[in-house]
Design a protein around this motif. Structure first.
Motif, PDB file in Angstrom:
ATOM      1  N   PHE A 577       0.830  -1.203   0.000  1.00 53.47           N
ATOM      2  CA  PHE A 577       0.000   0.000   0.000  1.00 53.47           C
ATOM      3  C   PHE A 577       0.863   1.251   0.000  1.00 53.47           C
ATOM      4  N   TYR A 578       1.840   1.314   0.883  1.00 46.44           N
ATOM      5  CA  TYR A 578       2.697   2.502   0.961  1.00 46.44           C
ATOM      6  C   TYR A 578       3.641   2.593  -0.229  1.00 46.44           C
ATOM      7  N   ASP A 579       4.054   1.449  -0.750  1.00 42.87           N
ATOM      8  CA  ASP A 579       4.870   1.476  -1.973  1.00 42.87           C
ATOM      9  C   ASP A 579       4.070   2.065  -3.144  1.00 42.87           C
ATOM     10  N   LYS A 580       2.804   1.677  -3.235  1.00 40.05           N
ATOM     11  CA  LYS A 580       1.957   2.187  -4.315  1.00 40.05           C
ATOM     12  C   LYS A 580       1.683   3.679  -4.128  1.00 40.05           C
ATOM     13  N   LYS A 581       1.487   4.106  -2.909  1.00 33.87           N
ATOM     14  CA  LYS A 581       1.275   5.534  -2.672  1.00 33.87           C
ATOM     15  C   LYS A 581       2.501   6.342  -3.101  1.00 33.87           C
ATOM     16  N   THR A 582       3.673   5.804  -2.808  1.00 29.94           N
ATOM     17  CA  THR A 582       4.907   6.478  -3.234  1.00 29.94           C
ATOM     18  C   THR A 582       4.995   6.518  -4.761  1.00 29.94           C
ATOM     19  N   ASP A 593       1.223  12.226 -14.496  1.00 29.99           N
ATOM     20  CA  ASP A 593       1.123  11.018 -15.316  1.00 29.99           C
ATOM     21  C   ASP A 593      -0.003  10.140 -14.774  1.00 29.99           C
ATOM     22  N   THR A 594      -1.234  10.463 -15.139  1.00 31.43           N
ATOM     23  CA  THR A 594      -2.385   9.721 -14.624  1.00 31.43           C
ATOM     24  C   THR A 594      -2.442   8.303 -15.176  1.00 31.43           C
ATOM     25  N   ARG A 595      -1.865   8.080 -16.323  1.00 31.33           N
ATOM     26  CA  ARG A 595      -1.867   6.724 -16.888  1.00 31.33           C
ATOM     27  C   ARG A 595      -1.148   5.757 -15.941  1.00 31.33           C
ATOM     28  N   THR A 596       0.020   6.157 -15.476  1.00 31.03           N
ATOM     29  CA  THR A 596       0.751   5.322 -14.530  1.00 31.03           C
ATOM     30  C   THR A 596       0.002   5.235 -13.203  1.00 31.03           C
ATOM     31  N   VAL A 597      -0.600   6.332 -12.777  1.00 32.39           N
ATOM     32  CA  VAL A 597      -1.374   6.327 -11.529  1.00 32.39           C
ATOM     33  C   VAL A 597      -2.479   5.282 -11.600  1.00 32.39           C
ATOM     34  N   LEU A 604      -2.739  -2.150  -6.946  1.00 33.90           N
ATOM     35  CA  LEU A 604      -3.049  -2.157  -5.510  1.00 33.90           C
ATOM     36  C   LEU A 604      -4.353  -2.899  -5.244  1.00 33.90           C
ATOM     37  N   VAL A 605      -5.367  -2.663  -6.057  1.00 35.16           N
ATOM     38  CA  VAL A 605      -6.650  -3.357  -5.892  1.00 35.16           C
ATOM     39  C   VAL A 605      -6.471  -4.850  -6.132  1.00 35.16           C
ATOM     40  N   ILE A 630      -7.162   1.572   2.637  1.00 33.55           N
ATOM     41  CA  ILE A 630      -6.821   1.510   1.210  1.00 33.55           C
ATOM     42  C   ILE A 630      -7.983   2.024   0.359  1.00 33.55           C
ATOM     43  N   ALA A 631      -9.205   1.590   0.699  1.00 27.00           N
ATOM     44  CA  ALA A 631     -10.374   2.017  -0.071  1.00 27.00           C
ATOM     45  C   ALA A 631     -10.603   3.521   0.052  1.00 27.00           C
TER      46      ALA A 631
END
Length: 831
Positions: A577-582, A593-597, A604-605, A630-631
């Motif tokens: 979760f924190y890795d994805k937030k980073t 870069d919303t595509r990568t987001v 994450l899901v 997360i949600a």
């Protein structure tokens, strides 16, 4: 100073001057014997300086004063203070002191970078005034319905604006214009006005036919002169459809049909020939239209439609909206100052910008955005407008590269008073004057579509910097990418012109926005069935996750049960979760870069789904607090992007605009009761073996509740999952499920039929006695032996050994089948 017994404070200078360490220790000991050692008193710098001269405490027991003070200072300080450094520690009854603390090194924070068209690179975004960001966006020219090309720009800028404001916490002041004075608007307004007048006169059928033929002549000339393939195709289609609509009316007139039949043919022809007749009427009567109100009616209507489209797309309104018609005095003043500064000139009542004079100035440069396009006459003429590229207008310029700041109005055009005679603003000057009035000499961001870079934005930059006498009117220029339709340029001639209203009939505003989020804002976006299907699947994927988490959170627990012990699975999921937030933060810093987001959010899901499935497999509840965090984070990000329109606490709202949160909180308790009651009934029905009750329970789940937007998901050994889902989505899912089941049924029936045919064919083959199996094959064989085996081929030649061996093998196989047939109870001796 150190405490004393009242004697005179000793002078350390003489002691410190003794060079021999033993003698210095002896003198210091005698000196200290006159003082009391009182714990808790402060140490003076003189004490420290005296003892720092000693390397170790003296071994002589008679020098116990020196030894005792040496150890005392050493215990307090760890080591004597350096020379010239004041002692800041207090004596503390011999206890140890805190060690020195150092802050962590940390990591360098990620900074926002934006792709700046002025450099064609990603640059660190640094506003000119703290967190305040001044932003000007080129708005629409309102003369027709807004289309998906407009949606491309305004949804993309809305996403960027929301991210800067709500994620990076900039204080964004967003200004947008409405172009309501323009060559396209003038021409369209005149044409509409003249066509309405034409209809009011109610022309006779013969007159209409005559007018259409007259209009077709200049139209045919225009068609022959057109070189653009798309435009030529559109004109050819118009000509063909007008000709097709003309024939029935001509026949109706010749046949002297009834008025109703003639009127019907006339309505069809008027509809098909509207553009053609409007253009012809404008060319012959356009100069007679003089009322300015005629030219304001059209843009006012389409501006209203534009705002309604933007609201439907959940695009935030600008902080300030400027209309060209309301800023004419400011535009006149702006043009005058450019002339006064030496970069503009008056010619025949019009004012032009002197590009050569500007480009030759040491402090200015022309064509900052697309220098390679400077001199492109086709692009420059398109920028001037259809009504402003006549030979007389072009001859007014000192250079073909010069462009109009102010246009002298011709007959049939709106006009405003000014120092150079009545006229109207040029296209480029409007943005400069309005943005300059509100945002000043230098703004942080200027945005627009990719196709506006040259000449519009390059000319904006030139005239604005000529006005302000600077070289920094815009700091960051952002341009959204093109939009294509299924790989092709959007064009009415290709019949792929899609308005925003038409797009919203097929897909929701959220689905359109998700499609945009899944692509880079600065790259070409292809609006196609594949693009939208990806967006729909992404929405469904996220929504199912939110619904599953909501179901977990609804499970009743006491207050302490909300906090459960974490195992390795929870710790691993939290790390992810924190890795994805980073990763999401870094992607947003990288040119938003919303595509990568979106890809990171999907990953994450997926990790959450694997975690929930693993817990479900071992009949354990997932950690509700972790999944809720997360949600909530994902919901927060979707709100920032504008993909969640309401203040819902978690996930997508249910039930339409303004009702999501209330609907869910209101109906869910009742649905939970219904679910629990249904589970109890099903349990009794299984135990008592009452299939009719189970069928009714399934009908409630499969047929009744989906009509209400409710999904019940039954899981063996676990409580039923209750989800509120969009009704249309559920009905579509039900229909798809039925289609799948129907397909399975058909496949099963087809397999059974084939099996039955195969068995029937096998049985028919088994019935044939081996002595008869070759007798019918006269096209292959001509003679047979007593057992029915072929001996000669169709030409009378004796079979070779190989051929004979092959037919014998087939004979023996049939003999075996025939024996099996005879041994069947219904066919053999058992009958």
């Amino acid at each position: 100073c150190a405490g004393s017994t009242g004697r005179a404070t000793p002078d350390y200078r003489s002691i410190l001057s003794i060079s021999d360490e033993a003698a210095r220790a002896q003198a210091l000991n005698e000196h200290l014997s006159t003082r009391s050692y009182v714990q808790g008193y402060s140490l003076s710098q003189a004490d420290v300086d005296a003892f720092r001269q000693l390397s170790t405490p003296p071994a002589d027991p008679q020098l116990f004063h020196v030894a005792r003070w040496f150890r005392h200072i050493e215990a307090l300080l760890g080591s004597p203070c350096g020379k010239g450094q004041p002692c800041r520690l207090q004596a503390s009854k011999g206890r140890r002191v805190q060690p020195q603390w150092s802050p962590p090194a940390g990591t360098q924070p990620c900074r926002l970078h934006l792709y700046n068209s002025l450099t064609r690179n990603k640059e660190v975004f640094i506003p000119q005034d703290g967190k305040k960001v001044t932003w000007y966006c080129c708005g629409p020219t309102v003369y027709d319905a807004s289309h998906m090309g407009h949606a491309r720009s305004y949804i993309s800028f809305d996403i960027l604006r929301r991210v800067l404001k709500d994620y990076f916490k900039f204080d964004v002041f967003y200004c947008m214009n409405i172009t309501d004075i323009d060559d396209k608007i003038i021409k369209r307004a005149r044409q509409n006005h003249l066509f309405e007048q034409y209809l009011e006169k109610r022309p006779e059928a013969a007159q209409l036919l005559e007018d259409v033929q007259a209009a077709l002549k200049p139209f045919s000339v225009k068609l022959n002169e057109t070189t653009d393939p798309d435009k030529k195709q559109m004109l050819e289609r118009i000509q063909h459809e007008v000709q097709l609509a003309t024939e029935p009316l001509e026949k109706a007139v010749q046949s002297r049909l009834t008025g109703e039949e003639v009127n019907s043919c006339m309505e069809v022809l008027l509809e098909e020939a509207k553009d053609l007749l409007s253009d012809w009427l404008d060319s012959t009567l356009g100069s007679d239209v003089t009322d300015n109100s005629i030219f304001s009616k059209l843009p006012k209507f389409w501006e209203g439609e534009f705002h309604r489209d933007m609201e439907a797309l959940n695009v935030l309104p600008p902080d300030v909206l400027t209309r060209v018609s309301e800023y004419v005095p400011e535009i006149v003043n702006f043009v005058q100052k450019i002339v006064d500064n030496g970069y503009g000139y008056v010619s025949n009542g019009s004012v032009y910008f002197d590009t050569a004079k500007f480009a030759s100035s040491e402090k200015h440069s022309y064509g900052k955005l697309v220098p390679e396009a400077v001199g492109d006459q086709k692009a420059l003429q398109e920028g001037e407008g259809d009504l402003s590229i006549s030979a007389d207008r072009l001859s007014e310029k000192r250079s073909p590269n010069d462009f109009a700041l102010w246009k002298a109005s011709k007959p049939g055009e709106p006009s405003w008073p000014c120092p150079w005679g009545k006229g109207r603003p040029g296209w480029h000057i409007e943005c400069s004057a309005m943005a300059g009035t509100l945002l000043g000499a230098s703004m942080d961001i200027h945005g627009g579509g990719f196709d506006l870079r040259f000449p519009h934005h390059d000319n904006e930059l030139a005239q604005s910097e000529a006005y302000f006498e600077n070289d920094c009117w815009v700091r960051y220029f952002l341009h959204t990418g093109h939009l294509t339709i299924a790989g092709c340029k959007m064009s009415k001639s290709l019949k792929n012109f899609i308005t925003i209203k038409d797009a919203l009939k097929k897909h929701s505003a959220r689905q359109l926005r998700l499609a945009f989020l899944m692509h880079s804002w600065k790259d070409t976006l292809d609006y196609s069935s594949n693009t939208m299907e990806s967006a729909l699947q992404y929405e469904k994927f996220l929504n199912e996750f939110f619904l599953n988490v909501k179901d977990i959170l609804r499970a009743p627990v006491d207050i302490t049960g909300q906090f459960e012990k974490w195992g390795e699975e929870e710790a691993e999921l939290n790390k992810n979760f924190y890795d994805k937030k980073t990763a999401i933060h870094e992607a947003l810093c990288d040119n938003v870069d919303t595509r990568t987001v979106m890809e990171e959010m999907r990953a994450l899901v997926s990790q959450c789904n694997l975690y929930m499935a693993a817990r479900k497999a071992v009949r354990k509840r997932p950690n509700r607090a972790l999944l809720e965090n997360i949600a909530l984070y994902l919901t927060h990000m979707l709100k920032i992007f504008g993909a969640v329109e309401e203040e819902t606490s978690l996930g997508f709202p249910v039930g339409g605009s303004g009702t999501g949160l209330n609907l869910e909180s209101t109906v869910m308790p009742y649905l939970q009761v219904l679910s629990e009651f249904r589970e109890g009934v099903r349990k009794i029905a299984r135990e008592q073996k009452v299939p009719e009750v189970l069928q009714l329970s399934d009908a409630l789940r499969d047929d009744i509740l989906p009509e209400l937007g409710v999904r019940f998901e039954d899981h063996e050994g676990l409580p039923t999952v209750v989800k509120l889902v969009d009704r249309n989505t559920l009905l579509k899912e039900r229909e798809e499920k039925r289609q799948v089941e129907e397909e399975k049924r058909k496949k099963k029936e087809e397999a059974a039929r084939r099996k039955q045919e195969q068995e029937a064919a096998k049985l028919a083959k088994m019935k044939i006695p081996p002595s008869e199996m070759f007798l019918s094959e006269t096209d292959k064989y001509s003679k047979f032996d007593e057992n029915g085996l072929p001996t000669h081929d169709a030409e009378g030649k004796e079979l070779s050994k190989g051929q004979a061996k092959k037919v014998k093998k087939l004979f023996e196989a049939q003999e075996k089948l025939y024996k099996e047939y005879l041994q069947m109870p219904q066919n053999g001796s058992f009958q």
